[in-house]
Motif scaffolding. Structure first.
Motif, short mmCIF file in Angstrom:
data_model
loop_
_atom_site.label_atom_id
_atom_site.label_comp_id
_atom_site.label_asym_id
_atom_site.label_seq_id
_atom_site.Cartn_x
_atom_site.Cartn_y
_atom_site.Cartn_z
N ARG A 242 0.83 -1.21 0.00
CA ARG A 242 0.00 0.00 0.00
C ARG A 242 0.86 1.25 0.00
O ARG A 242 0.46 2.30 -0.50
CB ARG A 242 -0.96 -0.03 1.18
N TRP A 243 2.07 1.16 0.55
CA TRP A 243 2.95 2.33 0.57
C TRP A 243 3.48 2.64 -0.84
O TRP A 243 3.70 3.78 -1.16
CB TRP A 243 4.07 2.09 1.57
N ASP A 244 3.67 1.62 -1.66
CA ASP A 244 4.05 1.85 -3.05
C ASP A 244 2.93 2.56 -3.82
O ASP A 244 3.19 3.38 -4.70
CB ASP A 244 4.37 0.53 -3.76
N PHE A 245 1.68 2.22 -3.51
CA PHE A 245 0.54 2.79 -4.23
C PHE A 245 0.16 4.18 -3.70
O PHE A 245 -0.55 4.92 -4.38
CB PHE A 245 -0.67 1.86 -4.12
N LYS A 246 0.62 4.52 -2.53
CA LYS A 246 0.20 5.76 -1.87
C LYS A 246 0.42 6.99 -2.75
O LYS A 246 -0.49 7.81 -2.96
CB LYS A 246 0.94 5.90 -0.55
N SER A 247 1.62 7.11 -3.32
CA SER A 247 1.93 8.31 -4.12
C SER A 247 1.14 8.32 -5.42
O SER A 247 0.77 9.39 -5.92
CB SER A 247 3.43 8.38 -4.42
N ALA A 274 -7.03 -2.21 -2.26
CA ALA A 274 -8.29 -2.00 -2.95
C ALA A 274 -9.17 -0.99 -2.22
O ALA A 274 -9.83 -0.15 -2.84
CB ALA A 274 -9.03 -3.33 -3.10
N SER A 275 -9.17 -1.04 -0.90
CA SER A 275 -9.95 -0.07 -0.13
C SER A 275 -9.39 1.33 -0.27
O SER A 275 -10.15 2.31 -0.37
CB SER A 275 -10.00 -0.48 1.34
N MET A 276 -8.07 1.46 -0.28
CA MET A 276 -7.46 2.76 -0.52
C MET A 276 -7.87 3.28 -1.89
O MET A 276 -8.22 4.46 -2.05
CB MET A 276 -5.94 2.65 -0.45
N ASP A 281 -11.49 6.86 -5.89
CA ASP A 281 -12.29 6.61 -7.09
C ASP A 281 -11.46 5.92 -8.17
O ASP A 281 -11.54 6.26 -9.36
CB ASP A 281 -12.89 7.91 -7.63
N VAL A 282 -10.66 4.95 -7.76
CA VAL A 282 -9.81 4.18 -8.66
C VAL A 282 -10.29 2.74 -8.67
O VAL A 282 -10.58 2.16 -7.62
CB VAL A 282 -8.33 4.25 -8.22
N ALA A 283 -10.39 2.16 -9.86
CA ALA A 283 -10.84 0.78 -10.00
C ALA A 283 -9.67 -0.19 -9.80
O ALA A 283 -8.50 0.20 -9.87
CB ALA A 283 -11.47 0.56 -11.38
N VAL A 284 -10.00 -1.46 -9.57
CA VAL A 284 -9.00 -2.51 -9.33
C VAL A 284 -9.20 -3.62 -10.35
O VAL A 284 -10.32 -4.07 -10.60
CB VAL A 284 -9.14 -3.09 -7.91
N ALA A 303 -14.32 -10.49 -5.42
CA ALA A 303 -15.70 -10.78 -5.04
C ALA A 303 -16.24 -9.75 -4.06
O ALA A 303 -17.40 -9.32 -4.18
CB ALA A 303 -15.80 -12.19 -4.45
N PHE A 304 -15.44 -9.35 -3.07
CA PHE A 304 -15.96 -8.45 -2.03
C PHE A 304 -15.54 -6.99 -2.23
O PHE A 304 -15.94 -6.13 -1.45
CB PHE A 304 -15.56 -8.93 -0.63
N SER A 305 -14.78 -6.70 -3.30
CA SER A 305 -14.32 -5.32 -3.52
C SER A 305 -15.27 -4.62 -4.48
O SER A 305 -15.35 -4.98 -5.66
CB SER A 305 -12.91 -5.32 -4.10
N PRO A 306 -15.99 -3.60 -4.04
CA PRO A 306 -16.96 -2.95 -4.93
C PRO A 306 -16.33 -2.26 -6.13
O PRO A 306 -16.99 -2.05 -7.14
CB PRO A 306 -17.66 -1.94 -4.01
N ASN A 307 -15.04 -1.92 -6.04
CA ASN A 307 -14.37 -1.23 -7.15
C ASN A 307 -13.58 -2.17 -8.04
O ASN A 307 -12.81 -1.72 -8.88
CB ASN A 307 -13.46 -0.12 -6.63
N ALA A 308 -13.76 -3.50 -7.88
CA ALA A 308 -13.13 -4.44 -8.81
C ALA A 308 -13.80 -4.31 -10.17
O ALA A 308 -15.03 -4.34 -10.27
CB ALA A 308 -13.25 -5.86 -8.28
N LEU A 309 -13.00 -4.17 -11.21
CA LEU A 309 -13.53 -3.93 -12.55
C LEU A 309 -13.52 -5.18 -13.41
O LEU A 309 -14.53 -5.52 -14.05
CB LEU A 309 -12.70 -2.83 -13.24
N ILE A 310 -12.38 -5.86 -13.46
CA ILE A 310 -12.20 -6.98 -14.36
C ILE A 310 -10.99 -7.77 -13.88
O ILE A 310 -10.15 -7.22 -13.15
CB ILE A 310 -12.01 -6.49 -15.82
N GLN A 311 -10.89 -9.04 -14.27
CA GLN A 311 -9.81 -9.89 -13.78
C GLN A 311 -8.99 -10.45 -14.93
O GLN A 311 -9.53 -11.05 -15.86
CB GLN A 311 -10.37 -11.04 -12.94
N GLU A 312 -7.67 -10.28 -14.84
CA GLU A 312 -6.76 -10.95 -15.76
C GLU A 312 -6.70 -12.43 -15.40
O GLU A 312 -6.78 -12.81 -14.25
CB GLU A 312 -5.36 -10.34 -15.64
N GLN A 313 -6.55 -13.28 -16.42
CA GLN A 313 -6.35 -14.70 -16.19
C GLN A 313 -5.49 -15.22 -17.34
O GLN A 313 -5.45 -14.65 -18.42
CB GLN A 313 -7.67 -15.44 -16.09
N SER A 314 -4.78 -16.31 -17.08
CA SER A 314 -3.70 -16.69 -18.00
C SER A 314 -4.01 -17.90 -18.88
O SER A 314 -3.10 -18.46 -19.49
CB SER A 314 -2.41 -16.98 -17.21
N LEU A 315 -5.27 -18.32 -18.97
CA LEU A 315 -5.60 -19.44 -19.83
C LEU A 315 -5.16 -19.13 -21.27
O LEU A 315 -5.51 -18.09 -21.84
CB LEU A 315 -7.11 -19.70 -19.80
#
Length: 384
Positions: A242-247, A274-276, A281-284, A303-315
């Motif tokens: 979270r400290w890397d994302f702070k700035s 994600a909560s930060m 107003d930033v999506a995850v 699943a529980f993060s309201p600001n989750a937008l989309i998920q990468e997957q490696s199939l």
């Protein structure tokens, strides 16, 4: 009270490291602590943490253990330590969920959605034939795609290099139309001056986002790059706490963050990131070109993060030439993608069952994946 009694590590193809943690009551939790291309280094870090801090401890005290693993050493952060912590953290949450017979997201507040949108990779490291690949994936039901924007670029490159990136995106847009989202990954290959030119050139084709337009050590350039485009800016796969994302949050120009559940401290840390992000107003959209345990961990946080937008997957991603995500699961249907979405799993813990016998067999195969080291025409090292 149960306690942590044992752990095992399995390096498996194509480039993954799995961690199995066992408790005195027989409960097993799985994690995926790995840095792609540095699996053996992370393995040593996991062994040091497990032996020095966790054997004999109560697995339920996850936050306490996270703090000890992170703050117990004078030197903190970085990809190796945070990835080791991440895999251990995933395994502890898997154990806790199984103990309460509930998915992890139920223990963290419950699901904020019924299903989760996923995107599909197209093209390779040096993207080619992306138009036809995009058409095929859309026919398979995906509504969002991601592609590398460029191969290696010089710090100040030619108009032809910009045109090539634009033409690739144009080909994909023409192949799939306006209703499909297309993420474009700059992969940190692009310098600030080239990023400004590229985002301007790509603007007419309205990508969903441009990812890692510059290396994270140059995040101070993001405000200047943002002035040249309305395309949403994404970054974060090489940021570990979270400290890397702070700035980045304080800058106010990043629209989508992509922490990696196997690099950024696991479920415990990414739920805080994600909560930060929500407060700014930033999506995850968690980064995950990895294996099934990392993906399952991502989906629990999504699943529980309201600001989750989309998920990468490696199939079917270009790295997975010898083994793929579903190969290691006893029930691969848990990741059954339909219409570009995956259902939120309802199984306990991480919601997956690892095929342990398959893992053991695969761990006997030699694994020595390292990312390529690219060079420019003059022989100097290029960003991969």
């Amino acid at each position: 009270m149960s306690e942590i009694t044992d752990y095992e590590l399995y390096e498996v193809p194509p480039r993954w490291l799995f961690l199995k943690v066992t408790t005195s009551d027989g409960t097993v939790g799985w994690g995926e602590p790995v840095v792609e291309g540095r699996a053996r280094t992370v393995r040593a870090a996991v062994e040091e943490l497990m032996e020095g801090y966790l054997l004999g401890e109560d697995p339920a005290r996850i936050e306490h253990h996270w703090q000890r693993l992170y703050r117990g050493g004078f030197y903190r952060g970085g990809p190796i330590l945070m990835s080791a912590i991440a895999g251990i953290d995933q395994a502890l949450w898997d154990i806790k969920g199984k103990r309460f017979d509930a998915p992890v997201y139920e223990l963290l507040g419950g699901a904020a959605r019924d299903r989760l949108r996923v995107y599909q990779w197209i093209g390779g490291d040096r993207p080619a034939d992306v138009g036809e690949a995009a058409r095929e994936k859309v026919e398979d039901g995906f509504t969002a795609l991601k592609m590398n924007g460029t191969a290696e670029l010089r710090r100040i490159d030619s108009p032809a290099a910009v045109d090539a990136a634009r033409d690739r995106l144009e080909a994909v847009r023409e192949a799939v139309g306006d209703e499909v989202d297309i993420g474009v990954d700059f992969h940190g290959r692009v310098s600030k001056p080239m990023a400004k030119r590229l985002v301007t050139a790509l603007e007419p084709y309205e990508p969903m986002f441009v990812e890692e337009p510059v290396l994270p050590e140059h995040n101070d350039a993001l405000p200047e790059i943002a002035q040249h485009t309305t395309i949403p800016i994404a970054t974060g796969e090489r940021m570990y706490s979270r400290w890397d994302f702070k700035s980045v949050f304080e800058q106010g120009v990043v629209d989508l963050i992509q922490p990696d559940l196997s690099h950024a401290g696991g479920i415990t840390e990414v739920k805080k990131i994600a909560s930060m992000a929500e407060a700014y107003d930033v999506a995850v959209a968690p980064h995950c070109p990895l294996g099934p345990i990392a993906l399952a961990s991502c989906i629990q946080v999504d699943a529980f993060s309201p600001n989750a937008l989309i998920q990468e997957q490696s199939l079917d991603i270009h790295y997975n030439e010898t083994s793929d995500v579903l190969d290691y699961l006893a029930d691969p249907d848990v990741f059954d993608y339909e219409d570009g979405y995956v259902d939120i799993p309802d199984g306990p813990g991480l919601g997956i069952e690892i095929d342990e016998e398959y893992v053991k067999r695969q761990s006997e195969e030699p694994v020595d994946w390292h990312n390529p080291v690219w060079t420019h025409d003059d022989g100097s090292v290029a960003e991969w």
